[in-house]
Design a protein around this motif. Sequence first.
Motif, short mmCIF file in Angstrom:
data_model
loop_
_atom_site.label_atom_id
_atom_site.label_comp_id
_atom_site.label_asym_id
_atom_site.label_seq_id
_atom_site.Cartn_x
_atom_site.Cartn_y
_atom_site.Cartn_z
N ARG A 279 0.81 -1.21 0.00
CA ARG A 279 0.00 0.00 0.00
C ARG A 279 0.85 1.27 0.00
O ARG A 279 0.31 2.36 0.12
CB ARG A 279 -0.93 -0.01 1.22
CG ARG A 279 -1.91 -1.17 1.20
CD ARG A 279 -2.78 -1.20 2.43
NE ARG A 279 -2.05 -1.21 3.68
CZ ARG A 279 -1.57 -2.32 4.27
NH1 ARG A 279 -1.74 -3.49 3.71
NH2 ARG A 279 -0.93 -2.24 5.41
N PHE A 280 2.14 1.17 -0.16
CA PHE A 280 2.98 2.36 -0.08
C PHE A 280 2.95 3.19 -1.36
O PHE A 280 2.62 2.69 -2.43
CB PHE A 280 4.44 1.98 0.27
CG PHE A 280 5.04 0.95 -0.65
CD1 PHE A 280 5.05 -0.38 -0.29
CD2 PHE A 280 5.58 1.30 -1.88
CE1 PHE A 280 5.59 -1.34 -1.13
CE2 PHE A 280 6.12 0.35 -2.72
CZ PHE A 280 6.12 -0.97 -2.34
N ASN B 81 -0.91 3.79 -4.22
CA ASN B 81 -2.03 4.71 -4.23
C ASN B 81 -3.22 4.29 -3.36
O ASN B 81 -4.37 4.58 -3.70
CB ASN B 81 -2.46 4.93 -5.69
CG ASN B 81 -3.15 6.24 -5.91
OD1 ASN B 81 -3.01 7.18 -5.15
ND2 ASN B 81 -3.92 6.29 -6.97
N PHE B 82 -2.96 3.64 -2.26
CA PHE B 82 -4.02 3.17 -1.37
C PHE B 82 -4.86 4.32 -0.81
O PHE B 82 -6.07 4.19 -0.64
CB PHE B 82 -3.39 2.35 -0.24
CG PHE B 82 -4.38 1.80 0.75
CD1 PHE B 82 -5.31 0.84 0.37
CD2 PHE B 82 -4.37 2.22 2.07
CE1 PHE B 82 -6.21 0.31 1.28
CE2 PHE B 82 -5.27 1.69 2.99
CZ PHE B 82 -6.19 0.74 2.59
N VAL C 238 -8.89 -5.59 2.61
CA VAL C 238 -7.49 -5.38 2.25
C VAL C 238 -6.68 -6.62 2.60
O VAL C 238 -6.73 -7.11 3.73
CB VAL C 238 -6.92 -4.14 2.99
CG1 VAL C 238 -5.47 -3.92 2.63
CG2 VAL C 238 -7.76 -2.91 2.69
N ILE C 239 -5.93 -7.11 1.62
CA ILE C 239 -5.08 -8.29 1.81
C ILE C 239 -3.63 -7.84 1.70
O ILE C 239 -3.26 -7.15 0.76
CB ILE C 239 -5.41 -9.36 0.76
CG1 ILE C 239 -6.83 -9.87 0.97
CG2 ILE C 239 -4.40 -10.51 0.83
CD1 ILE C 239 -7.33 -10.80 -0.10
N GLY C 240 -2.82 -8.23 2.68
CA GLY C 240 -1.41 -7.88 2.67
C GLY C 240 -0.88 -7.66 4.07
O GLY C 240 -1.45 -8.13 5.05
N GLU C 241 0.20 -6.92 4.12
CA GLU C 241 0.86 -6.62 5.39
C GLU C 241 -0.10 -5.91 6.35
O GLU C 241 -1.03 -5.25 5.90
CB GLU C 241 2.08 -5.73 5.13
CG GLU C 241 3.17 -6.36 4.29
CD GLU C 241 3.88 -7.50 4.99
OE1 GLU C 241 4.01 -7.46 6.24
OE2 GLU C 241 4.32 -8.44 4.30
N LEU D 281 -0.24 0.00 8.96
CA LEU D 281 0.67 0.84 9.74
C LEU D 281 -0.18 1.71 10.65
O LEU D 281 -1.37 1.96 10.37
CB LEU D 281 1.51 1.72 8.82
CG LEU D 281 2.40 1.00 7.81
CD1 LEU D 281 3.03 2.01 6.85
CD2 LEU D 281 3.47 0.20 8.53
N LEU D 282 0.42 2.22 11.71
CA LEU D 282 -0.30 3.11 12.62
C LEU D 282 -0.84 4.32 11.86
O LEU D 282 -1.97 4.75 12.08
CB LEU D 282 0.61 3.56 13.77
CG LEU D 282 -0.01 4.54 14.76
CD1 LEU D 282 -1.26 3.94 15.41
CD2 LEU D 282 1.00 4.95 15.81
N THR D 283 -0.05 4.85 10.93
CA THR D 283 -0.52 6.01 10.16
C THR D 283 -1.75 5.66 9.33
O THR D 283 -2.66 6.49 9.18
CB THR D 283 0.60 6.55 9.24
OG1 THR D 283 1.09 5.48 8.43
CG2 THR D 283 1.73 7.16 10.04
#
Length: 168
Positions: A36-37, A41-42, A62-65, A68-70
């Motif tokens: 998503r980085f 364009n998440f 959402v599938i993946g890692e 993040l807190l952000t």
Amino acid sequence: REKVAVIYPGSEHLLSKTPPERMSASRPYCLFVGYRFAYKNFITVLSAMTSAAWDPQLELHVIGEPFLLTELLLIKSMGLEGRVRHLGKLSDAALAEAYGNCAMFVFPSLAEGFGIPVLEAQSCGAPLACSDIPVFREIAGDAAEFFNALDPESLAAAIGRCLTKGRT
């Protein structure tokens, strides 16, 4: 020659002898798969979810890692808690089921070398909404609804068109 095996990139790992059955989820969902980085364009998908054109009953899975807190703070600040579900990393069988049961697969990347998730989604029968970049035009052809990746309203409208096509 006997020591070399050629493995072609694609979606064969998701396919069994029978295609995944399309089952109705408790609520319809749009599916996002992968990193998503930055260029993925998440954030544009999250912004599109706040649009009046996005069906409020349509969740985002959402599938993946892990988030993040952000990302968690952004989801909360946008009022999307309860509408965005993180599924983690899935087995091939569970991934095929997620593709096969989604209302649509969304791929909002700003740039890609190829786009294997588009092939995976297509092989599982998922409707597609892809950013309008040349590689996705080449892979998906007229099987996808395309949108301007920099415009959340364009993405929400593409999803609306995709859902309408699915209902006719």
